[in-house]
Design a protein around this motif. Structure first.
Motif, PDB file in Angstrom:
ATOM      1  N   THR A 113      26.471  37.923   5.797  1.00 13.33           N
ATOM      2  CA  THR A 113      27.215  36.898   6.433  1.00 13.33           C
ATOM      3  C   THR A 113      26.863  36.712   7.933  1.00 13.33           C
ATOM      4  OG1 THR A 113      28.661  38.758   6.554  1.00 13.33           O
ATOM      5  CG2 THR A 113      28.954  37.179   4.518  1.00 13.33           C
ATOM      6  N   ASP A 114      26.317  37.852   8.341  1.00 13.32           N
ATOM      7  CA  ASP A 114      26.086  37.697   9.773  1.00 13.32           C
ATOM      8  C   ASP A 114      24.838  37.127  10.306  1.00 13.32           C
ATOM      9  OD1 ASP A 114      28.389  39.254  10.223  1.00 13.32           O
ATOM     10  OD2 ASP A 114      27.619  41.236  10.485  1.00 13.32           O
ATOM     11  N   THR A 144      20.922  36.621  14.117  1.00 11.80           N
ATOM     12  CA  THR A 144      22.405  36.602  13.614  1.00 11.80           C
ATOM     13  C   THR A 144      23.109  35.661  14.515  1.00 11.80           C
ATOM     14  OG1 THR A 144      22.879  38.322  15.481  1.00 11.80           O
ATOM     15  CG2 THR A 144      22.124  39.224  13.443  1.00 11.80           C
ATOM     16  N   TRP A 145      24.307  35.425  13.915  1.00 13.52           N
ATOM     17  CA  TRP A 145      25.222  34.470  14.330  1.00 13.52           C
ATOM     18  C   TRP A 145      25.613  34.829  16.107  1.00 13.52           C
ATOM     19  CZ3 TRP A 145      25.801  29.854  13.025  1.00 13.52           C
ATOM     20  CH2 TRP A 145      25.554  29.407  11.648  1.00 13.52           C
ATOM     21  N   GLU A 146      25.490  36.163  16.510  1.00 12.80           N
ATOM     22  CA  GLU A 146      25.643  36.623  17.791  1.00 12.80           C
ATOM     23  C   GLU A 146      24.861  36.403  18.775  1.00 12.80           C
ATOM     24  OE1 GLU A 146      26.350  40.690  17.308  1.00 12.80           O
ATOM     25  OE2 GLU A 146      28.480  40.653  16.599  1.00 12.80           O
TER      26      GLU A 146
END
Length: 82
Positions: free
Chosen positions: A69-70, A29-31
């Motif tokens: 989107t994540d 994920t982007w995180e």
């Protein structure tokens, strides 16, 4: 990364990922979180991943629902067809 891996970067949020269902994958994920397991469901908005737990520690199979989107990228083995 090794030569046997395929990195799929999600450039379009409506990208069709139905062919990945049933395959083993790493989802990043982007995180910065990483999920590893089998992809059980893919739609236009979410991806469902079932953990591969070691049975001696935990017999349950946790499922994670991640919005497309994540997701930064999905890494699968090239030996499986995508």
């Amino acid at each position: 990364m090794g030569k046997r891996t395929l990195r799929i970067q999600l450039t379009k949020p409506d990208q069709d990922l139905g062919s990945l269902v049933g395959q083993e994958a790493h989802v990043i994920t982007w995180e910065g979180s990483t999920f590893f397991g089998d992809i059980r469901f893919a739609s236009n908005s979410t991806l469902t991943i079932e953990d591969k737990n070691i049975t001696r520690f935990n017999r349950r199979r946790h499922r994670h629902h991640v919005a497309l989107t994540d997701i930064r990228e999905i890494i699968v083995d090239k030996a499986t067809k995508w």
